[in-house]
Design a protein around this motif. Structure first.
Motif, PDB file in Angstrom:
ATOM      1  N   PHE A 240      26.586   7.610  -9.174  1.00  0.00           N
ATOM      2  CA  PHE A 240      26.626   8.810  -8.133  1.00  0.00           C
ATOM      3  C   PHE A 240      25.945   9.806  -8.584  1.00  0.00           C
ATOM      4  CE2 PHE A 240      30.044   6.292  -7.405  1.00  0.00           C
ATOM      5  CZ  PHE A 240      29.937   5.730  -6.009  1.00  0.00           C
ATOM      6  N   ALA A 241      25.712   9.882  -9.227  1.00  0.00           N
ATOM      7  CA  ALA A 241      24.970  11.332  -9.767  1.00  0.00           C
ATOM      8  C   ALA A 241      23.462  11.612  -9.630  1.00  0.00           C
ATOM      9  CB  ALA A 241      25.170  11.983 -11.600  1.00  0.00           C
ATOM     10  N   LEU A 242      22.856   9.718 -10.337  1.00  0.00           N
ATOM     11  CA  LEU A 242      21.208   9.972 -10.149  1.00  0.00           C
ATOM     12  C   LEU A 242      21.035   9.410  -8.930  1.00  0.00           C
ATOM     13  CD1 LEU A 242      19.908   7.750 -13.255  1.00  0.00           C
ATOM     14  CD2 LEU A 242      20.147  10.076 -12.842  1.00  0.00           C
ATOM     15  N   LEU A 243      21.790   9.279  -7.570  1.00  0.00           N
ATOM     16  CA  LEU A 243      21.573   8.769  -6.539  1.00  0.00           C
ATOM     17  C   LEU A 243      21.265  10.352  -5.976  1.00  0.00           C
ATOM     18  CD1 LEU A 243      21.282   7.317  -3.901  1.00  0.00           C
ATOM     19  CD2 LEU A 243      24.005   7.729  -3.574  1.00  0.00           C
ATOM     20  N   ARG A 244      22.157  11.259  -5.828  1.00  0.00           N
ATOM     21  CA  ARG A 244      21.749  12.504  -5.720  1.00  0.00           C
ATOM     22  C   ARG A 244      20.779  13.350  -5.777  1.00  0.00           C
ATOM     23  NH1 ARG A 244      27.850  12.800  -7.274  1.00  0.00           N
ATOM     24  NH2 ARG A 244      27.331  13.578  -9.307  1.00  0.00           N
ATOM     25  N   VAL A 247      17.968  11.593  -4.052  1.00  0.00           N
ATOM     26  CA  VAL A 247      17.963  12.398  -2.162  1.00  0.00           C
ATOM     27  C   VAL A 247      17.433  13.793  -2.703  1.00  0.00           C
ATOM     28  CG1 VAL A 247      19.831  13.243  -0.815  1.00  0.00           C
ATOM     29  CG2 VAL A 247      20.076  11.393  -1.864  1.00  0.00           C
ATOM     30  N   PHE A 248      18.311  14.519  -3.738  1.00  0.00           N
ATOM     31  CA  PHE A 248      17.458  16.280  -4.464  1.00  0.00           C
ATOM     32  C   PHE A 248      15.534  15.768  -3.812  1.00  0.00           C
ATOM     33  CE2 PHE A 248      15.909  19.300  -6.490  1.00  0.00           C
ATOM     34  CZ  PHE A 248      16.487  20.104  -5.995  1.00  0.00           C
ATOM     35  N   ALA A 249      15.170  14.657  -4.930  1.00  0.00           N
ATOM     36  CA  ALA A 249      13.791  14.855  -5.239  1.00  0.00           C
ATOM     37  C   ALA A 249      12.875  14.768  -4.072  1.00  0.00           C
ATOM     38  CB  ALA A 249      13.189  13.071  -6.189  1.00  0.00           C
ATOM     39  N   HIS A 250      14.016  13.812  -2.777  1.00  0.00           N
ATOM     40  CA  HIS A 250      12.652  13.556  -1.668  1.00  0.00           C
ATOM     41  C   HIS A 250      13.038  14.702  -0.838  1.00  0.00           C
ATOM     42  CE1 HIS A 250      12.316   9.168  -1.394  1.00  0.00           C
ATOM     43  NE2 HIS A 250      13.378   9.054  -2.903  1.00  0.00           N
ATOM     44  N   CYS A 251      13.778  15.377  -0.992  1.00  0.00           N
ATOM     45  CA  CYS A 251      14.111  16.839   0.271  1.00  0.00           C
ATOM     46  C   CYS A 251      13.050  17.792  -0.890  1.00  0.00           C
ATOM     47  CB  CYS A 251      15.398  17.121   0.206  1.00  0.00           C
ATOM     48  SG  CYS A 251      16.274  15.447   0.995  1.00  0.00           S
ATOM     49  N   GLU A 252      12.693  17.525  -1.779  1.00  0.00           N
ATOM     50  CA  GLU A 252      11.996  18.846  -1.576  1.00  0.00           C
ATOM     51  C   GLU A 252      11.010  18.750  -1.419  1.00  0.00           C
ATOM     52  OE1 GLU A 252      12.780  21.904  -4.540  1.00  0.00           O
ATOM     53  OE2 GLU A 252      14.720  20.726  -2.872  1.00  0.00           O
ATOM     54  N   HIS A 253      10.189  19.772  -0.069  1.00  0.00           N
ATOM     55  CA  HIS A 253       9.434  19.548   0.481  1.00  0.00           C
ATOM     56  C   HIS A 253       8.448  20.637   0.357  1.00  0.00           C
ATOM     57  CE1 HIS A 253       6.836  18.944   3.436  1.00  0.00           C
ATOM     58  NE2 HIS A 253       6.976  19.378   4.200  1.00  0.00           N
ATOM     59  N   ASP A 272      13.975  27.951  -9.461  1.00  0.00           N
ATOM     60  CA  ASP A 272      14.940  27.635  -8.820  1.00  0.00           C
ATOM     61  C   ASP A 272      15.125  26.314  -8.637  1.00  0.00           C
ATOM     62  OD1 ASP A 272      16.814  28.693  -6.465  1.00  0.00           O
ATOM     63  OD2 ASP A 272      15.478  27.192  -5.159  1.00  0.00           O
ATOM     64  N   GLN A 273      14.418  25.901  -8.197  1.00  0.00           N
ATOM     65  CA  GLN A 273      13.826  24.105  -8.330  1.00  0.00           C
ATOM     66  C   GLN A 273      15.468  23.341  -9.203  1.00  0.00           C
ATOM     67  OE1 GLN A 273      10.626  21.479  -9.244  1.00  0.00           O
ATOM     68  NE2 GLN A 273      10.882  20.970  -6.990  1.00  0.00           N
ATOM     69  N   LEU A 274      14.508  24.221 -10.691  1.00  0.00           N
ATOM     70  CA  LEU A 274      15.823  23.439 -11.513  1.00  0.00           C
ATOM     71  C   LEU A 274      17.101  23.095 -11.758  1.00  0.00           C
ATOM     72  CD1 LEU A 274      12.873  23.753 -14.979  1.00  0.00           C
ATOM     73  CD2 LEU A 274      13.248  21.660 -13.103  1.00  0.00           C
ATOM     74  N   LEU A 275      16.759  24.870 -11.380  1.00  0.00           N
ATOM     75  CA  LEU A 275      18.824  25.377 -10.818  1.00  0.00           C
ATOM     76  C   LEU A 275      19.347  24.099 -10.344  1.00  0.00           C
ATOM     77  CD1 LEU A 275      18.162  28.816 -11.920  1.00  0.00           C
ATOM     78  CD2 LEU A 275      18.650  27.403 -13.026  1.00  0.00           C
ATOM     79  N   ARG A 276      18.378  24.520  -8.889  1.00  0.00           N
ATOM     80  CA  ARG A 276      19.615  23.445  -8.136  1.00  0.00           C
ATOM     81  C   ARG A 276      19.661  22.147  -8.435  1.00  0.00           C
ATOM     82  NH1 ARG A 276      16.897  23.138  -3.779  1.00  0.00           N
ATOM     83  NH2 ARG A 276      14.282  24.273  -4.150  1.00  0.00           N
ATOM     84  N   GLY A 277      18.663  21.264  -9.016  1.00  0.00           N
ATOM     85  CA  GLY A 277      18.687  20.645  -9.496  1.00  0.00           C
ATOM     86  C   GLY A 277      19.672  19.981 -10.137  1.00  0.00           C
ATOM     87  N   ARG A 278      20.074  20.833 -11.230  1.00  0.00           N
ATOM     88  CA  ARG A 278      21.288  20.649 -11.541  1.00  0.00           C
ATOM     89  C   ARG A 278      21.890  20.773 -11.592  1.00  0.00           C
ATOM     90  NH1 ARG A 278      21.231  25.179 -16.951  1.00  0.00           N
ATOM     91  NH2 ARG A 278      19.595  23.693 -17.024  1.00  0.00           N
ATOM     92  N   ARG A 279      22.813  21.465  -9.980  1.00  0.00           N
ATOM     93  CA  ARG A 279      23.932  21.082  -9.600  1.00  0.00           C
ATOM     94  C   ARG A 279      23.621  20.193  -9.683  1.00  0.00           C
ATOM     95  NH1 ARG A 279      22.919  26.568  -5.699  1.00  0.00           N
ATOM     96  NH2 ARG A 279      24.794  25.802  -4.779  1.00  0.00           N
ATOM     97  N   MET A 280      22.690  19.645  -8.691  1.00  0.00           N
ATOM     98  CA  MET A 280      22.865  18.340  -7.482  1.00  0.00           C
ATOM     99  C   MET A 280      23.485  17.457  -8.929  1.00  0.00           C
ATOM    100  SD  MET A 280      22.267  17.039  -4.574  1.00  0.00           S
ATOM    101  CE  MET A 280      21.775  16.061  -3.134  1.00  0.00           C
ATOM    102  N   VAL A 281      22.815  17.312  -9.773  1.00  0.00           N
ATOM    103  CA  VAL A 281      23.157  16.067 -10.839  1.00  0.00           C
ATOM    104  C   VAL A 281      24.756  16.466 -11.135  1.00  0.00           C
ATOM    105  CG1 VAL A 281      23.413  15.183 -12.605  1.00  0.00           C
ATOM    106  CG2 VAL A 281      21.439  15.648 -11.840  1.00  0.00           C
ATOM    107  N   ASP A 286      29.645  23.396  -4.162  1.00  0.00           N
ATOM    108  CA  ASP A 286      28.550  22.952  -3.253  1.00  0.00           C
ATOM    109  C   ASP A 286      27.354  22.580  -3.312  1.00  0.00           C
ATOM    110  OD1 ASP A 286      30.581  24.286  -1.151  1.00  0.00           O
ATOM    111  OD2 ASP A 286      29.585  26.398  -1.170  1.00  0.00           O
ATOM    112  N   VAL A 287      27.137  21.518  -2.558  1.00  0.00           N
ATOM    113  CA  VAL A 287      25.760  20.855  -2.199  1.00  0.00           C
ATOM    114  C   VAL A 287      24.451  22.440  -2.574  1.00  0.00           C
ATOM    115  CG1 VAL A 287      24.310  19.245  -1.959  1.00  0.00           C
ATOM    116  CG2 VAL A 287      26.149  18.970  -1.002  1.00  0.00           C
ATOM    117  N   PRO A 288      23.759  22.007  -3.055  1.00  0.00           N
ATOM    118  CA  PRO A 288      22.480  23.052  -3.418  1.00  0.00           C
ATOM    119  C   PRO A 288      21.573  22.939  -1.760  1.00  0.00           C
ATOM    120  CG  PRO A 288      21.861  21.398  -5.353  1.00  0.00           C
ATOM    121  CD  PRO A 288      23.647  21.094  -4.545  1.00  0.00           C
ATOM    122  N   PRO A 289      20.871  23.779  -0.976  1.00  0.00           N
ATOM    123  CA  PRO A 289      20.667  23.528  -0.006  1.00  0.00           C
ATOM    124  C   PRO A 289      19.887  22.035   0.020  1.00  0.00           C
ATOM    125  CG  PRO A 289      20.455  25.931  -0.445  1.00  0.00           C
ATOM    126  CD  PRO A 289      21.512  25.328  -1.675  1.00  0.00           C
TER     127      PRO A 289
END
Length: 435
Positions: A240-244, A247-253, A272-281, A286-289
Motif C-alpha cells: 500500500f505504501a508503494l501504491l501511494r 500515485v504521488f509520482a504520477h501527480c507531481e506535475h 517540499d516534494q521530498l517531505l510530501r513524498g515521505r508523508r505519502m509513504v 492527511d494526504v499531502p496535496p
C-alpha cells in the motif's frame, strides 16, 4: 525519411476537441523551428507586447500568462492563432494533441492521451476519423526536426530482445484477451500478471525469435487457466505504501512556472516534494496535496470510499479497458515510449497504474466530501495518472523500476487487483482464484 504511421485499432475510442482548455492551461507546449518561424512572421511579439515563447535550456516553449494559461488563450476559450490564421498555423504539438507519436523501428506509432477529458470521456468521432490529420502532422514533424531518431529494439524482458513481427503477434493476441468484455476486467488484469510472471521465469535465451513468438502466442491463449490459482492474501502495508508513492509520482506535475523559477525556488520545491513524498509513504494523517487547491483529506477517509452504486461496473470496466488497450496497441506501455523499459516491466507498470487510478478516484471523491466515487472521478483520475506516464522523469528513474519489480514478487500486483475487487464487491471468477 517518410515513415508509415500505425494508428491503434481501438474502435471503441472516440475523440473531438470540446474546448475545455485543459491542455492550454496545464501543459507545456514545446515548439519546433517551423512553429517559431510561423509565430515570428505573424508578429505576435509586437501585438502582445511580450515574446510569445521563451527558451528553456535547449528547447523553446510557449509562454503562459501571469494568471496561468497559454499566452494565446482567449477569454472565450479559443486559441488566438486558430481564430485569426486557422488550425494549421497553430504549433504542431497543439494540432497533434491528444494524439502522440513515437518511433519504433521503421514505423511511427500513434497513441491517445487520456489527460484530455474528451478522450477519457470518449466524446466525439472514432479516432479513425483523425487518421489523415495525424499522418499529415507526422510528416510535418519529421520535416521540422530530427524528432524521430532511430531507437533501440524493444526488449521482451531485460536483456532479451523481441523482433517487431513477433511483438505485433503478441500484442494482437493480448488485445483479444483484454477486450473480452464477457470477463470482468480484473480477471483480465490478473491473467496479464500471470503471463508476466511466467515469462520472467522462462528460459528464453536459447530459442529463436520465431519460437519466442509461438511460445508467447500459446501462453496468451492459456491465460484463463494460467492465472494465479492459490488463495491471494491481502496486500501488505509495504504494498500500500508503494501504491501511494506511485500515485504521488504520477501527480507531481511540473508546470511552466516551475521550469522558469529561480534555482532557489526550484530547490525549495524539491525539498517540499521530498517531505510530501515521505508523508505519502507513511500514510498517516492527511494526504499531502496531490493537486493545487486540494483540501485536506485524511488517508483513513480515502480508504473508506467505495464505488457509487449508481455507477455501473460495466462503465468502469469500459473506461479502464479502453485505456489499457490504447496503451498496449500504441506500444506506449514499453520500449522507447516508456523509458526504454521491457515489455514485461511496462505491462506490470500498466497494471500498477490501474490500481493507482482507483486509489486516486477514491481520493478525489473524499476531497469533494463524498463517501462514494463516481465515473467522473475515475475519468479525472485516469487523466492525472496518464499525464505523466512515459513523460515524468520520476516514473522512469531507478526508484520507479524498483517499485514495479517489488510488486512482481509474491503476486504483489495480483494481490492489489484482487483487493480492489473485494473492496468494490466486484466478482472475480473462480477460475482465477480457485485453490
Amino acid at each position: 525519411m517518410q515513415l508509415p504511421v500505425a494508428m491503434p485499432e481501438v474502435r471503441s475510442q472516440h475523440f473531438d476537441c470540446h474546448s475545455c482548455t485543459n491542455c492550454c492551461r496545464e501543459l507545456v507546449v514545446h515548439l519546433t523551428a517551423i512553429d517559431r518561424d510561423k509565430i515570428d512572421k505573424q508578429d505576435w511579439t509586437g501585438r502582445l507586447g511580450v515574446a510569445p515563447y521563451l527558451r528553456q535550456r535547449r528547447e523553446y516553449v510557449l509562454r503562459h500568462k501571469p494568471g496561468g494559461g497559454c499566452v494565446f488563450l482567449m477569454d472565450d476559450k479559443r486559441c488566438r492563432i486558430h481564430a485569426e490564421y486557422g488550425l494549421t498555423e497553430k504549433p504542431l504539438a497543439c494540432q497533434l494533441y491528444p494524439f502522440t507519436l513515437h518511433r519504433e523501428g521503421d514505423t511511427l506509432r500513434a497513441g491517445v492521451r487520456f489527460d484530455c477529458p474528451s478522450a477519457a470521456a470518449n466524446k466525439g468521432e472514432p479516432i479513425s476519423h483523425h487518421r489523415q490529420s495525424v499522418r499529415r502532422l507526422a510528416s510535418e514533424l519529421a520535416d521540422a526536426a530530427a524528432l524521430f531518431p532511430a531507437v533501440q529494439p524493444v526488449e521482451l524482458r531485460r536483456g532479451c530482445r523481441i523482433a517487431s513481427k513477433q511483438l505485433d503477434r503478441v500484442v494482437d493476441r493480448l488485445d483479444v484477451w483484454l477486450r473480452d468484455a464477457d470477463r470482468p476486467l480484473d480477471d483480465r488484469l490478473l491473467g496479464l500478471c500471470s503471463l508476466c510472471d511466467t515469462l520472467e521465469a522462462a528460459r528464453l535465451d536459447a530459442i529463436s525469435d520465431e519460437q519466442i513468438g509461438d511460445l508467447l502466442t500459446l501462453l496468451v491463449g492459456e491465460l484463463e487457466s494460467a492465472a494465479p490459482r492459490e488463495d491471494l492474501s491481502p496486500p501488505t502495508d509495504r504494498h500500500f505504501a508503494l501504491l501511494r508513492m506511485t500515485v504521488f509520482a504520477h501527480c507531481e506535475h511540473v508546470t511552466l512556472g516551475d521550469l522558469c523559477a529561480p534555482w532557489r525556488l526550484r530547490w525549495r520545491r524539491r525539498v517540499d516534494q521530498l517531505l510530501r513524498g515521505r508523508r505519502m509513504v507513511r500514510g498517516l494523517g492527511d494526504v499531502p496535496p496531490l493537486m493545487p487547491g486540494a483540501p485536506a483529506v485524511a488517508f483513513e477517509r480515502v480508504d473508506r470510499v467505495r464505488r457509487d452504486p449508481a455507477t455501473p461496473p460495466q462503465d468502469v470496466d469500459e473506461l479502464l479497458t479502453r485505456y489499457v488497450r490504447m496503451r498496449l496497441l500504441s506500444h506506449s506501455a514499453f520500449g522507447d515510449a516508456y523509458y526504454g523499459w521491457s515489455v514485461i516491466d511496462g505491462l506490470r507498470a500498466l497494471v500498477l497504474s490501474i490500481a493507482a487510478v482507483r486509489w486516486l478516484a477514491r481520493y478525489l471523491a473524499a476531497a469533494a466530501g463524498r463517501d462514494t466515487w463516481q465515473l467522473a472521478d475515475l475519468q479525472k483520475a485516469i487523466g492525472l495518472i496518464d499525464r505523466g506516464a512515459g513523460r515524468a522523469k520520476e516514473l522512469g528513474r531507478a526508484s520507479g523500476s524498483l517499485r514495479v519489480r517489488f510488486f512482481a514478487r509474491d503476486h504483489g500486483l495480483a494481490r492489489l487487483i484482487f483487493h480492489d475487487s473485494a473492496q468494490e464487491g466486484t466478482e472475480v471468477s473462480a477460475a482465477t482464484t480457485a485453490g
